[in-house]
Design a protein around this motif. Structure first.
Motif, PDB file in Angstrom:
ATOM      1  N   HIS A 155      53.000 100.457  65.200  1.00 18.17           N
ATOM      2  CA  HIS A 155      53.782  99.143  64.747  1.00 18.17           C
ATOM      3  C   HIS A 155      55.052  99.151  64.627  1.00 18.17           C
ATOM      4  CE1 HIS A 155      49.403  98.472  63.745  1.00 18.17           C
ATOM      5  NE2 HIS A 155      49.347  99.332  62.820  1.00 18.17           N
ATOM      6  N   ASP A 156      55.713  99.611  65.726  1.00 17.60           N
ATOM      7  CA  ASP A 156      57.093  99.607  66.050  1.00 17.60           C
ATOM      8  C   ASP A 156      57.882 100.304  64.904  1.00 17.60           C
ATOM      9  OD1 ASP A 156      56.786  98.014  68.390  1.00 17.60           O
ATOM     10  OD2 ASP A 156      56.655  96.201  67.096  1.00 17.60           O
ATOM     11  N   ARG A 157      57.228 101.107  64.167  1.00 16.91           N
ATOM     12  CA  ARG A 157      58.214 101.974  63.309  1.00 16.91           C
ATOM     13  C   ARG A 157      57.934 103.640  63.768  1.00 16.91           C
ATOM     14  NH1 ARG A 157      55.363 103.564  57.619  1.00 16.91           N
ATOM     15  NH2 ARG A 157      56.954 104.982  56.946  1.00 16.91           N
ATOM     16  N   ILE A 158      58.946 104.311  63.793  1.00 13.83           N
ATOM     17  CA  ILE A 158      58.953 105.622  63.996  1.00 13.83           C
ATOM     18  C   ILE A 158      58.247 106.312  62.664  1.00 13.83           C
ATOM     19  CG2 ILE A 158      60.470 107.696  64.555  1.00 13.83           C
ATOM     20  CD1 ILE A 158      62.159 105.816  66.333  1.00 13.83           C
ATOM     21  N   VAL A 159      57.411 107.333  63.163  1.00 10.21           N
ATOM     22  CA  VAL A 159      56.862 107.935  61.896  1.00 10.21           C
ATOM     23  C   VAL A 159      56.739 109.308  62.165  1.00 10.21           C
ATOM     24  CG1 VAL A 159      55.240 106.119  61.457  1.00 10.21           C
ATOM     25  CG2 VAL A 159      54.510 107.670  63.191  1.00 10.21           C
ATOM     26  N   GLY A 160      57.570 109.673  63.252  1.00 12.87           N
ATOM     27  CA  GLY A 160      57.746 111.221  63.596  1.00 12.87           C
ATOM     28  C   GLY A 160      58.472 111.621  64.938  1.00 12.87           C
ATOM     29  N   PHE A 161      58.825 112.927  65.160  1.00 12.30           N
ATOM     30  CA  PHE A 161      59.628 113.091  66.264  1.00 12.30           C
ATOM     31  C   PHE A 161      59.281 114.645  66.742  1.00 12.30           C
ATOM     32  CE2 PHE A 161      62.491 113.398  62.892  1.00 12.30           C
ATOM     33  CZ  PHE A 161      63.258 114.632  63.047  1.00 12.30           C
ATOM     34  N   CYS A 162      59.566 115.069  67.730  1.00  7.95           N
ATOM     35  CA  CYS A 162      59.517 116.315  68.020  1.00  7.95           C
ATOM     36  C   CYS A 162      60.541 116.656  69.236  1.00  7.95           C
ATOM     37  CB  CYS A 162      58.318 117.092  68.853  1.00  7.95           C
ATOM     38  SG  CYS A 162      57.844 116.423  70.317  1.00  7.95           S
ATOM     39  N   ARG A 163      61.242 117.797  69.294  1.00  7.09           N
ATOM     40  CA  ARG A 163      62.309 118.215  70.062  1.00  7.09           C
ATOM     41  C   ARG A 163      61.967 119.590  70.858  1.00  7.09           C
ATOM     42  NH1 ARG A 163      67.736 119.170  68.315  1.00  7.09           N
ATOM     43  NH2 ARG A 163      68.316 118.820  70.555  1.00  7.09           N
ATOM     44  N   CYS A 164      62.276 119.670  72.119  1.00  9.50           N
ATOM     45  CA  CYS A 164      62.404 120.977  72.775  1.00  9.50           C
ATOM     46  C   CYS A 164      63.972 121.265  73.026  1.00  9.50           C
ATOM     47  CB  CYS A 164      61.555 120.947  74.020  1.00  9.50           C
ATOM     48  SG  CYS A 164      59.730 120.867  74.007  1.00  9.50           S
ATOM     49  N   GLU A 165      64.507 121.915  72.436  1.00 15.33           N
ATOM     50  CA  GLU A 165      65.685 122.331  72.458  1.00 15.33           C
ATOM     51  C   GLU A 165      66.125 123.643  73.511  1.00 15.33           C
ATOM     52  OE1 GLU A 165      69.902 122.446  69.956  1.00 15.33           O
ATOM     53  OE2 GLU A 165      68.065 122.629  68.897  1.00 15.33           O
ATOM     54  N   GLY A 166      66.792 123.343  74.626  1.00 17.97           N
ATOM     55  CA  GLY A 166      67.033 124.371  75.549  1.00 17.97           C
ATOM     56  C   GLY A 166      68.388 125.075  75.216  1.00 17.97           C
ATOM     57  N   ASN A 167      68.804 125.897  75.906  1.00 13.07           N
ATOM     58  CA  ASN A 167      70.046 126.760  75.890  1.00 13.07           C
ATOM     59  C   ASN A 167      70.738 126.629  76.899  1.00 13.07           C
ATOM     60  OD1 ASN A 167      72.033 128.952  75.397  1.00 13.07           O
ATOM     61  ND2 ASN A 167      70.940 129.494  73.813  1.00 13.07           N
ATOM     62  N   GLN A 168      72.036 126.516  77.133  1.00  9.66           N
ATOM     63  CA  GLN A 168      73.138 126.254  78.086  1.00  9.66           C
ATOM     64  C   GLN A 168      73.481 127.666  78.703  1.00  9.66           C
ATOM     65  OE1 GLN A 168      73.207 123.135  79.649  1.00  9.66           O
ATOM     66  NE2 GLN A 168      71.858 122.841  77.664  1.00  9.66           N
ATOM     67  N   LEU A 169      73.199 128.649  78.210  1.00 11.84           N
ATOM     68  CA  LEU A 169      73.566 130.091  78.500  1.00 11.84           C
ATOM     69  C   LEU A 169      72.502 130.529  79.623  1.00 11.84           C
ATOM     70  CD1 LEU A 169      74.161 131.931  75.025  1.00 11.84           C
ATOM     71  CD2 LEU A 169      75.890 130.567  76.543  1.00 11.84           C
ATOM     72  N   LYS A 170      73.046 131.085  80.705  1.00 10.97           N
ATOM     73  CA  LYS A 170      72.130 131.274  81.872  1.00 10.97           C
ATOM     74  C   LYS A 170      70.923 132.461  81.573  1.00 10.97           C
ATOM     75  CE  LYS A 170      74.978 130.782  85.843  1.00 10.97           C
ATOM     76  NZ  LYS A 170      75.348 131.363  87.225  1.00 10.97           N
TER      77      LYS A 170
END
Length: 182
Positions: A77-92
């Protein structure tokens, strides 16, 4: 990286999972503080390592510009109730893998939101050539561990006495990883 908006209805609850946008920053800051106060499954206690609106705007901006980062939100209902992230690394040497994290407000547990976040993240990772997804989970979070195993994650180790919880006891953190099958 952007993910198209997808709608789901589970147990009578309709929700949308989509990529985070800068306009979500204020809500994300508030939701993160609330979630940290609702469960001991996360690394922080309520208010610790606070990220304000401008901090979330910066994270969203960086994640949208990096090919090995993903930031998803769930709306009810237009309300944020959670989130997730995939966080990568810039090192080769580490650019082939991402770290996955997820959190959902307690009132919205049991609607498959975490499962859908996981499915969307795995699909994104596989499509984008990410070779490994790593995560950490508290040893007592059996429901999450079983879910991760169902999706191909394996226990890779544990960090002994890694978390001190409110009951005064120390708990282990389980390290899990999923390799891209292709």
């Amino acid at each position: 990286m952007l993910v198209n908006s997808k709608e789901f209805t589970i147990n009578g609850l309709r929700y949308i999972i989509r990529s985070a946008m800068e306009k979500d920053a204020k809500s994300l800051s508030e939701v993160r503080v609330q979630i940290d106060g609702e469960t001991e499954n996360l690394d922080r206690e309520q208010g610790e390592a606070y990220i304000d609106e401008s901090g979330f705007k910066q994270i969203i901006k960086e994640d949208s510009e990096r090919v090995n980062n993903l930031f998803l939100v769930v709306e009810v209902h237009d309300r944020i109730v959670g989130f997730c992230r995939c966080e990568g690394n810039q090192l080769k040497r580490s650019s082939h893998k991402v770290d996955f994290g997820v959190c959902v407000l307690k009132d919205f547990w049991g609607y498959g939101i975490g499962k859908k976040f996981l499915e969307e993240s795995i699909g994104w990772a596989d499509e984008n050539g990410i070779k490994k997804i790593s995560l950490k989970v508290l040893e007592t979070n059996n429901k999450a561990i079983k879910l991760y195993q169902k999706y191909g994650f394996e226990v890779e180790g544990s960090l002994k006495k890694d978390k001190l919880l409110s009951d005064g006891n120390f708990y282990n953190t389980i390290l899990m990883g999923r390799l891209n099958p292709s």
